[in-house]
Structure formats: structure tokens, C-alpha cells
Design an enzyme around this catalytic site. Structure first.
Site, PDB file in Angstrom:
ATOM      1  CE  LYS A  22      -1.806   1.485   4.099  1.00  0.00           C
ATOM      2  NZ  LYS A  22      -1.431   2.868   4.442  1.00  0.00           N
ATOM      3  CG  ASN A  23       2.168   2.778   3.531  1.00  0.00           C
ATOM      4  OD1 ASN A  23       1.021   3.100   3.220  1.00  0.00           O
ATOM      5  ND2 ASN A  23       2.539   2.580   4.787  1.00  0.00           N
ATOM      6  NE  ARG A  93      -1.945  12.104   8.425  1.00  0.00           N
ATOM      7  CZ  ARG A  93      -2.002  13.315   8.941  1.00  0.00           C
ATOM      8  NH1 ARG A  93      -3.100  13.736   9.505  1.00  0.00           N
ATOM      9  NH2 ARG A  93      -0.960  14.114   8.899  1.00  0.00           N
ATOM     10  CB  CYS A 117      -5.235  10.665  12.073  1.00  0.00           C
ATOM     11  SG  CYS A 117      -3.654   9.859  12.181  1.00  0.00           S
ATOM     12  NE  ARG A 122       0.249  10.192  10.410  1.00  0.00           N
ATOM     13  CZ  ARG A 122      -0.184   9.227   9.615  1.00  0.00           C
ATOM     14  NH1 ARG A 122      -1.351   8.666   9.852  1.00  0.00           N
ATOM     15  NH2 ARG A 122       0.535   8.809   8.599  1.00  0.00           N
ATOM     16  N   PRO A 123       1.791  16.494  11.669  1.00  0.00           N
ATOM     17  CG  PRO A 123       3.505  17.782  12.579  1.00  0.00           C
ATOM     18  CD  PRO A 123       2.688  16.533  12.819  1.00  0.00           C
ATOM     19  CB  VAL A 124       2.190  18.069   6.073  1.00  0.00           C
ATOM     20  CG1 VAL A 124       1.519  16.716   6.106  1.00  0.00           C
ATOM     21  CG2 VAL A 124       1.163  19.194   6.048  1.00  0.00           C
ATOM     22  CG  LEU A 126       9.473  18.256   8.731  1.00  0.00           C
ATOM     23  CD1 LEU A 126       9.973  16.911   9.237  1.00  0.00           C
ATOM     24  CD2 LEU A 126      10.510  19.341   9.010  1.00  0.00           C
ATOM     25  CG  ASP A 307       3.101   1.280   9.652  1.00  0.00           C
ATOM     26  OD1 ASP A 307       2.615   2.123  10.420  1.00  0.00           O
ATOM     27  OD2 ASP A 307       3.419   1.535   8.477  1.00  0.00           O
ATOM     28  CB  VAL A 329       7.481   6.605  14.640  1.00  0.00           C
ATOM     29  CG1 VAL A 329       7.130   7.342  13.353  1.00  0.00           C
ATOM     30  CG2 VAL A 329       8.770   5.813  14.462  1.00  0.00           C
ATOM     31  NE  ARG A 399      -7.338   4.242   5.537  1.00  0.00           N
ATOM     32  CZ  ARG A 399      -6.501   4.957   6.267  1.00  0.00           C
ATOM     33  NH1 ARG A 399      -6.763   5.186   7.522  1.00  0.00           N
ATOM     34  NH2 ARG A 399      -5.402   5.441   5.745  1.00  0.00           N
TER      35      ARG A 399
END
Ligand code: EPU
Length: 420
Positions: A22-23, A93, A117, A122-124, A126, A307, A329, A399
Site C-alpha cells: 500500500k505505502n 492523509r 488522526c 501528524r503535521p506536514v 517538513l 506499523d 515515531v 484500507r
């Protein structure tokens, strides 16, 4: 809402095949926006998140085609809109992954700012600061990241304050069509980043250093179409192996890659599993024995993956001894613990660590999934429980795990989906 009903107590036995990752599929789908030629993607997993990404491309005017072998062909030349709406970003996301490609190819992009979430804030920041360092003008207003650039992005030397997987992917994609050289320091080394880089190279990008903490991208004028097969999902692989170890079983997973699972396989050996590997398969045998507890500490690749910690928490809950799980993390990834305690587990949360004291067996109960990997851990808890467990809110599991109940049934588990 669908539920999963699990009657535990069966040792998993048999063989299954692992789906595409998936990732890595998600950023590769986003990367198709970087060329006007057709990109064919093979080994895409059948997951809700993949459908969401295809829907996101669709709402920009790009119509992916699914061929007879279930490969997807994307021709982004019909694109009309350069935005990712909140309705889709709030459900996934990873929609943020279209930011870099849209900006570098079309000079503009609007992506709804993802909120927090179930696993953390979980900021973005960067992603944004790196693109600004490449010359983009970015404002955050009305809940959207609005980015634009006059002309082309410029290569830059970027130091990532934290190791970020999608941040590295966004910047790497943006850099492929930028003017000059971009160096990403403290880059994520995850295999999914490498898979994306390999796909971009097939599309004509000039990238080196993928898989190390310094990635160098020399911008090119344009990228071309290609056909690319997504690598196997290491988290799906690990989840089934942990489920087999927890249930004292013996399984073989095929179409996978043992070389990217070293930290997890070594923990499974400490648990007491006999592990055999081939080039694309892994066999795990507990010889009917109860697992021993292990302690794990999550960190970016090649260390133990965040994960996979929830699944080891489920295993430890019925193992011999006491183990600790430390999460470094994400700040809030222990929601499953309270559900497992309702099933008779003995788990204490102490800051960013949980201490798990193994009990003989869990007791089935109705439980609720809060995020994707937490759902997987509750299913494993159900598999090692006496009597019936009902796992609610399983849209989370759909998902990220393809046909989970069918695959577990193939391994002998008593699990079924009950429609709402
Ligand atoms: N972070 C920041 N600022 C940023 C970006 C990240 O502070 O701009 C922080 C995050 O809050 C977190 C840490 O950095 O504390 C690492 O987050 P990262 O950016 O690496 O996570 P991600 O890219 O959003 C991907 C996976 C996750 C996986 C993490 C960590 C995808 C689509 N998602 O998320 O997968 O847990 O990397 O390996 O690749 C899952 O599949 O269940 C899943 C959550």
C-alpha cells in the site's frame, strides 16, 4: 457497518500470497501526475486507500483505466484541476502525496491540510518547508495548502529535521522536474521510498542514494511513461507471521521479500519461531509452542517499524513472560491497548512504552478498531482468544489489508464478516 466475528483458539496453518505494498502503491500512483505519457502499474493491492487515490486522480480529471489483469493505466494528460479536496484528504492523509508532483509539473497545487488522526497530530510542516526551500510560495488558508511557483522549482539542499516517509517522497517527486540538483539529507530509507525512486528512474528521473539517508536528484526536463510492478507489502507479510506465531502455528507467505523484514524476523526468532526464507517466501513454524515475550522499540527503517508494534503487543499479551513496546515515531499509537485489556490482557501504558505481562489466553469481547494497524492487532487478539470476538469499525482494516478474512480463512482461522 460491517464487523468481523472471530472464534479463536485455532493455530494458523497453510500458505498465502502477499499483495503489493500500500505505502509504495500510493506514492507511485501520485507520481503518474509527473508525465503526460501513460504509466502502467502492476501488482496494485485491492484496498480502500488505493480506490481513494484513484478517486482523487479522477476528481482532477485524470481517468485511470483498469485492464483485464487488474493492472492500472494512468494517463494524466487530461488533468483539469490541481487540487485535492478535503472530502478525500480527510479519509486518506496520503493524499498529500499529490502536492509535490502537481507543483513541479503544473506550477500550482491546492491540497486540503490533513488534520490530526488516531495515531497522533501528524503535521506536514517538513513537506511545506522543503518545497519553500525549492522556491515555492505556500500559504495555508481556508484549511488548504495553496502552493504556486513562477517558472520551475529550483534544486536545493534540504535537511529533514525528522525522518519523514511521505515528506521524503513528496520532495523527491518534486525534485525530478526541478531545475538543477536537490540533495535530501536525513531522508527516509524505507523500502517504499526506494520502490518509488525505482519507478521514477524507470520514468526517466535521475535519482541516486535511495535507501540511504542522502538522496540526490538531478532535475530533468520531462518524465516518460513506463510499466512498473509494486513491491510486496512488508507490513502485511509481518502481520500474518505475527498472527501465526501468536497462535503457535506454521505458515508460509509467498510473493514477499524477506530482505526488507530483518528487524521483524529477528524478533520472531526471539519469540521462538523457526524461520526459513527463500528469495520470495518466508516460512514460520512455532512447533506448537507458546511464544516468548519480546521487547521492541520502533524507529525509522531499518529499525523496527511503527506499523508492526500493535501486532507484537497482541502477541506479547499471550506470550510467556513480560515484554515492553516503546513507540518513538508517533505520539499516540496505543489505542488498541485499552481494547486488549477489555479482552483480559494485562497491559500498562507508561508514557511512550507499554508493559505487557503475558496471560494464558484472552477472552473474546466486542472491541472497536481505531486505526489500520490497531485493527490488525485486535484481529490477532481475537485469534488467540477463547470464545467469540467481534471487531467493529473494520473499514480501517479494509484500507490496508486485502481480503484479510479470506486469507485468514485459508490459514484455517474461524473468522467471518458480518454485514451491517
Ligand atoms: N512529521 C512531522 N512533520 C512532517 C512530517 C512528519 O513532524 O512534516 C512527524 C510525524 O508526525 C511523525 C514522524 O514525523 O511523528 C514520522 O512521520 P512520517 O512523515 O514518516 O509518516 P507518514 O509519511 O505520514 C508513513 C506511512 C505510515 C507509517 C509512517 C512511518 C504512508 C502512506 N504512510 O506515514 O503508514 O506509519 O510513514 O513509517 O506511507 C499505515 O500504513 O498504517 C501508516 C500509518
Amino acid at each position: 457497518m460491517d464487523r468481523l466475528l472471530i472464534n479463536g483458539g485455532v493455530s494458523l496453518e497453510g500458505e498465502i500470497r502477499i499483495a503489493g505494498a500500500k505505502n509504495s502503491a500510493l506514492p507511485i500512483l501520485a507520481a503518474t501526475l509527473l508525465t503526460h505519457e501513460t504509466v502502467q502499474i502492476c501488482n496494485l493491492p485491492h484496498l480502500y486507500d488505493i480506490t481513494t487515490m484513484l478517486e482523487l486522480l479522477g476528481c482532477m480529471g485524470v481517468q485511470p483505466i483498469v485492464d483485464e489483469k487488474l493492472n492500472v493505466e494512468v494517463d494524466s494528460s487530461t488533468i483539469q484541476h490541481f487540487s485535492a479536496p478535503y472530502e478525500l484528504v480527510k479519509t486518506m492523509r496520503a493524499s498529500i502525496l499529490v502536492l509535490g508532483p502537481l507543483l513541479t509539473r503544473y506550477g500550482k497545487a491546492e491540497v486540503a491540510l490533513p488534520g490530526g488522526c488516531a495515531i497522533g497530530s501528524r503535521p506536514v510542516n517538513l513537506h511545506i518547508s522543503a518545497l519553500e526551500a525549492m522556491g515555492a510560495t505556500i500559504v495555508v488558508e481556508d484549511g488548504y495548502i495553496k502552493a504556486s511557483i513562477d517558472g520551475k522549482l529550483k534544486g536545493a539542499h534540504i535537511f529533514m529535521d525528522l525522518v519523514t516517509v511521505t515528506g521524503t517522497e513528496n520532495v523527491m517527486m518534486a525534485a525530478t522536474l526541478a531545475e538543477g540538483q536537490t540533495v535530501i539529507e536525513n531522508a527516509a530509507r524505507e523500502p517504499e521510498v526506494v520502490d518509488l525512486a525505482n519507478c521514477l528512474v524507470e520514468m526517466g528521473a535521475d535519482i541516486s542514494g535511495q535507501g540511504t539517508d542522502t538522496i540526490v536528484v538531478n532535475g530533468v526536463d520531462e518524465l516518460k511513461g513506463c510499466s512498473y510492478s509494486v513491491m510486496p507489502d512488508r507490513i502485511e507479510t509481518g502481520t500474518y507471521l505475527i498472527a501465526a506465531a501468536a497462535t503457535r502455528g506454521h505458515i508460509k507467505v509467498k510473493d514477499t521479500r524477506p530482505d526488507i523484514l530483518e528487524s521483524v524476523l529477528s524478533k520472531l526468532e526471539q519469540v521462538g519461531a523457526e524461520i526459513k526464507v527463500g528469495e520470495n517466501w518466508i516460512e514460520l513454524d512455532m512447533h506448537g509452542q507458546r511464544p516468548h515475550s519480546v521487547s521492541v522499540r520502533t524507529a525509522p527503517y531499518p529499525a523496527f517499524p511503527t506499523d508492526m508494534q500493535a501486532q507484537f503487543t497482541a502477541l506479547n499479551s499471550v506470550a510467556d513472560g513480560t515484554g515492553s513496546i516503546t513507540e518513538t515515531v508517533f505520539e499516540n499509537r496505543f489505542m488498541h491497548v485499552h481494547e486488549m485489556n477489555r479482552m483480559g490482557a494485562s497491559i500498562k501504558v507508561e508514557g511512550n512504552t507499554v508493559i505487557v505481562e503475558g496471560v494464558d489466553a484472552l477472552k473474546g469481547a466486542p472491541v472497536m478498531a481505531t486505526d489500520l494497524r490497531a485493527s490488525a492487532s485486535l484481529i490477532i487478539a481475537g485469534l488467540v482468544s477463547e470464545n467469540e470476538t467481534s471487531v467493529d469499525r473494520i473499514y480501517h482494516i479494509d484500507r490496508g489489508y486485502e481480503c484479510i478474512e479470506e486469507k485468514l480463512q485459508l490459514l484455517g482461522a474461524r473468522i467471518r464478516r458480518v454485514p451491517a
